[in-house]
Design a protein around this motif. Sequence first.
Motif, short mmCIF file in Angstrom:
data_model
loop_
_atom_site.label_atom_id
_atom_site.label_comp_id
_atom_site.label_asym_id
_atom_site.label_seq_id
_atom_site.Cartn_x
_atom_site.Cartn_y
_atom_site.Cartn_z
N UNK A 91 0.83 -1.21 0.00
CA UNK A 91 0.00 0.00 0.00
C UNK A 91 0.86 1.25 0.00
N UNK A 92 0.52 2.17 -0.88
CA UNK A 92 1.19 3.46 -0.92
C UNK A 92 2.51 3.49 -1.66
N UNK A 93 2.91 2.40 -2.29
CA UNK A 93 4.19 2.38 -3.01
C UNK A 93 3.92 2.17 -4.49
N UNK A 94 4.33 3.13 -5.29
CA UNK A 94 4.23 3.05 -6.74
C UNK A 94 5.52 2.42 -7.24
N UNK A 95 5.47 1.14 -7.57
CA UNK A 95 6.68 0.40 -7.92
C UNK A 95 7.37 0.95 -9.16
N UNK A 96 6.60 1.38 -10.15
CA UNK A 96 7.21 1.95 -11.36
C UNK A 96 7.93 3.25 -11.04
N UNK A 97 7.36 4.06 -10.15
CA UNK A 97 8.02 5.31 -9.76
C UNK A 97 9.30 5.03 -8.98
N UNK A 98 9.28 4.01 -8.14
CA UNK A 98 10.47 3.63 -7.38
C UNK A 98 11.60 3.25 -8.32
N UNK A 99 11.28 2.44 -9.33
CA UNK A 99 12.29 2.03 -10.31
C UNK A 99 12.80 3.24 -11.10
N UNK A 100 11.88 4.11 -11.50
CA UNK A 100 12.27 5.28 -12.29
C UNK A 100 13.17 6.24 -11.52
N UNK A 101 12.98 6.35 -10.20
CA UNK A 101 13.76 7.29 -9.38
C UNK A 101 15.16 6.79 -9.05
N UNK A 102 15.38 5.49 -9.10
CA UNK A 102 16.65 4.93 -8.67
C UNK A 102 17.53 4.55 -9.86
N UNK A 103 18.72 5.14 -9.96
CA UNK A 103 19.63 4.75 -11.06
C UNK A 103 19.95 3.26 -11.05
N UNK A 104 20.13 2.69 -9.86
CA UNK A 104 20.45 1.25 -9.76
C UNK A 104 19.34 0.41 -10.36
N UNK A 105 18.10 0.73 -10.00
CA UNK A 105 16.96 -0.05 -10.49
C UNK A 105 16.66 0.27 -11.95
N UNK A 106 16.67 1.54 -12.27
CA UNK A 106 16.34 1.98 -13.63
C UNK A 106 17.29 1.38 -14.65
N UNK A 107 18.58 1.36 -14.34
CA UNK A 107 19.57 0.83 -15.27
C UNK A 107 19.47 -0.67 -15.46
N UNK A 108 18.87 -1.36 -14.51
CA UNK A 108 18.71 -2.81 -14.61
C UNK A 108 17.36 -3.21 -15.19
N UNK A 109 16.48 -2.24 -15.41
CA UNK A 109 15.12 -2.54 -15.87
C UNK A 109 15.10 -2.85 -17.36
N UNK A 110 15.36 -4.12 -17.66
CA UNK A 110 15.42 -4.57 -19.06
C UNK A 110 14.16 -5.31 -19.49
N UNK A 111 13.14 -5.27 -18.66
CA UNK A 111 11.90 -5.99 -18.96
C UNK A 111 11.92 -7.42 -18.45
N UNK A 112 13.05 -7.89 -17.96
CA UNK A 112 13.18 -9.25 -17.44
C UNK A 112 13.57 -9.29 -15.96
N UNK A 113 14.17 -8.23 -15.48
CA UNK A 113 14.71 -8.23 -14.12
C UNK A 113 13.63 -8.12 -13.06
N UNK A 114 12.64 -7.25 -13.26
CA UNK A 114 11.59 -7.03 -12.27
C UNK A 114 10.24 -7.50 -12.79
N UNK A 115 9.63 -8.39 -12.02
CA UNK A 115 8.27 -8.84 -12.31
C UNK A 115 7.41 -8.27 -11.20
N UNK A 116 6.62 -7.26 -11.55
CA UNK A 116 5.84 -6.53 -10.56
C UNK A 116 4.44 -7.13 -10.46
N UNK A 117 4.06 -7.51 -9.26
CA UNK A 117 2.76 -8.10 -9.02
C UNK A 117 1.92 -7.08 -8.27
N UNK A 118 0.99 -6.47 -8.98
CA UNK A 118 0.13 -5.51 -8.29
C UNK A 118 -1.34 -5.90 -8.40
N UNK A 119 -1.85 -6.16 -9.54
CA UNK A 119 -3.19 -6.66 -9.77
C UNK A 119 -4.19 -6.36 -8.65
N UNK A 120 -4.06 -5.18 -8.04
CA UNK A 120 -5.00 -4.78 -7.00
C UNK A 120 -4.76 -5.45 -5.67
#
Length: 116
Positions: free
Chosen positions: A48-77
Amino acid sequence: MEHFKEKYPGDEVYFIMGADLLVDIGEEKWKKSKELVQENKFIVMARNGIDMLAVIAKSPILRNADDGQTFHLIDKGLAMEISSTYIRDEFQKGGEPRYLLPESCYEYISTNHLYQ
């Protein structure tokens, strides 16, 4: 993660965590955060209260690793507010968090008297 990759060399191994830990890793609060992200794949559960895409976008470490395979985000409500800390605390207090774990995991923890 290295242990499980060595133990199961033919399998894909994922680090499963809540989005709160994704924030911590992205802010480099974990030892070797950069290496952890570069060398592993993650399944991240919503919190609750955490926008996972925004977290990845804000962090150089996460953003640079985001190749479409590294993070599988489960939110589905579904926001999982049950954490590993909660499960450990339940065991320490004498609770029975059986319904929160796979049966084999619960049995291992119980048999080996972990978290008590």
